[in-house]
Design an enzyme around this catalytic site. Structure first.
Site, PDB file in Angstrom:
ATOM      1  N   TRP A 112     -17.501  28.723 -29.313  1.00  9.22           N
ATOM      2  CA  TRP A 112     -18.800  28.123 -29.635  1.00  9.22           C
ATOM      3  C   TRP A 112     -19.915  28.723 -28.783  1.00  9.22           C
ATOM      4  CZ3 TRP A 112     -18.998  26.500 -34.213  1.00  9.22           C
ATOM      5  CH2 TRP A 112     -17.874  25.917 -34.799  1.00  9.22           C
ATOM      6  N   ASP A 182     -24.760  22.598 -24.802  1.00 12.21           N
ATOM      7  CA  ASP A 182     -24.181  22.151 -26.070  1.00 12.21           C
ATOM      8  C   ASP A 182     -23.158  21.075 -25.720  1.00 12.21           C
ATOM      9  OD1 ASP A 182     -22.759  21.726 -28.383  1.00 12.21           O
ATOM     10  OD2 ASP A 182     -22.320  23.839 -28.788  1.00 12.21           O
ATOM     11  N   LYS A 206     -18.479  14.075 -33.990  1.00 14.08           N
ATOM     12  CA  LYS A 206     -17.279  13.904 -33.152  1.00 14.08           C
ATOM     13  C   LYS A 206     -17.345  12.578 -32.385  1.00 14.08           C
ATOM     14  CE  LYS A 206     -17.392  18.853 -32.946  1.00 14.08           C
ATOM     15  NZ  LYS A 206     -16.276  19.309 -33.766  1.00 14.08           N
TER      16      LYS A 206
END
Ligand code: PMP
Length: 370
Positions: A112, A182, A206
């Protein structure tokens, strides 16, 4: 079978969902959504039908922001935005807004952060401050291993790498240089010091509900004076001026995020969840480490509490593992399509009983096939 009994005690008839996201919601949140589905707060309309300019939505949006500020202890001088486009859009919006001068620094600790870096490098000047790819993303760098470029405008890091299962348990040391984080796969899983960050972003599918919404927390004074030339949907200042209502927002995802925040408060807040999340992760890692049958190669000091990737030494048994797990009520344990192997995601909504059921299954499967 013992494991099935554990599942029945823990979650009535529903299987445990270890998906990486979209991920499981707490049973209490699902029940509330079900109860309100045809009439939200006496409006006579469903939260699926709610107008974003209605008084009911305005109140919902205000309460959601207040809850997030309270639970994350967000300082009053920070702005909170609720945007579309997922965390992936933030990979581009961050450099478009913050890296107009200087070089953006990126710690690359998994897939990511590698994607975030690639996007920034396509937009302006970006520097890979450290890259763990050659080592298989199994550890985080020590501070002495990386150096910031001299004209660095911010350092971006991915607090929890959802695929590699590597997590920063302490903030990278940057002195006065702003951090950009992030937090998609760990937001609200444990306390974090917001003040140390210039900007935090997290998609909500999530730990904060369902897909469609992305939370951005930022210090407005770090934005450049001028963002001329940016389309308004890519401009944080434009979103701030419109209170995140530049266009029709994902109303239902916003509503679910509010429900999740109420649920987190009812659990005792982020510190209480952190204690629970730590215990859940320890249960699963203990079952993996206590065997010569499974392995997780991530360095112990940076193992993720949220995503536990693992393999069987005998990889040919992995399809059988997944079939038997599914039959025992343990779902979505396959690893990321790029990584293979297995992975258990243990977000906030996963109760300790779910982690215990997985640990028991790991031991039972090893006993029968090891
Ligand atoms: N960052 C992290 C850490 C993620 O786990 C993900 C999605 N799994 C993303 C970014 C991308 O999020 P989205 O699909 O919402 O763009």
């Amino acid at each position: 079978m013992k494991i099935t009994a554990a599942i029945e005690r823990g979650a009535a008839t529903r299987p445990w969902n270890f998906a990486p996201g979209p991920a499981m919601l707490p049973a209490e949140v699902l029940a509330e959504i079900r109860a309100e589905l045809e009439d939200y707060a006496g409006t006579g309309v469903s939260p699926l039908e709610l107008g974003h300019r209605s008084d009911a939505f305005r109140a919902l949006a205000q309460r959601t922001e207040e809850s997030l500020r309270e639970l994350m202890a967000i300082p009053a001088d920070y702005a909170v935005l609720f945007l579309h486009g997922g965390a992936t859009l933030q990979f581009g919006m961050v450099p478009l807004n913050l890296a107009r001068q200087g070089t953006a620094g990126y710690l690359i600790t998994g897939q990511w952060s590698a994607k975030a870096y690639a996007e920034a490098a396509g937009i302006g000047r970006a520097h890979a401050v450290w890259d763990g790819r050659a080592e298989g993303y199994l550890r985080l760098p020590a501070h002495a291993e990386w150096h910031l470029p001299r004209d660095c405008s911010y350092l971006h890091y991915t607090v929890n790498e959802t695929i590699a299962g590597v997590e920063f348990h302490a903030l990278p040391e940057t002195g006065d240089l702003p951090l950009v984080a992030d937090m998609t796969s760990m937001i609200l899983s444990r306390p974090v010091d917001v003040r140390r960050h210039a900007l935090i972003y997290a998609a909500t599918q999530k730990n904060l509900g369902i897909a469609g919404l992305t939370v951005v927390i930022l210090r407005p004074e770090l934005l450049p004076e001028q963002t001329a030339g940016l389309p308004s949907m890519l401009d944080y200042r434009a979103h701030m001026a419109a209170a995140s209502l530049l266009n029709t927002p994902p109303v239902f995802a916003w509503y679910v995020a509010g429900k999740m925040l109420d649920w987190i408060r009812a659990q005792g807040g982020v510190a209480a969840l952190a204690a629970r999340n730590r215990r859940k992760a320890q249960m699963v890692y203990a079952a993996l480490d206590g065997s010569g049958f499974y392995c997780n190669a991530v360095h112990k000091s940076c193992r993720s509490w949220m995503n536990v990737p693992f393999r069987l030494h005998e990889a040919a048994l992995e399809p059988l593992f997944l079939r038997e797990a599914e039959a025992a009520g343990l779902r979505n344990l396959a690893g990321h399509r790029s990584a293979g192997g297995l992975r258990a995601s243990l977000y906030n909504a996963m109760p300790e009983a779910g982690a215990a059921a997985l640990a028991a299954f790991l031991r039972d499967f090893e006993r029968r096939h090891g």
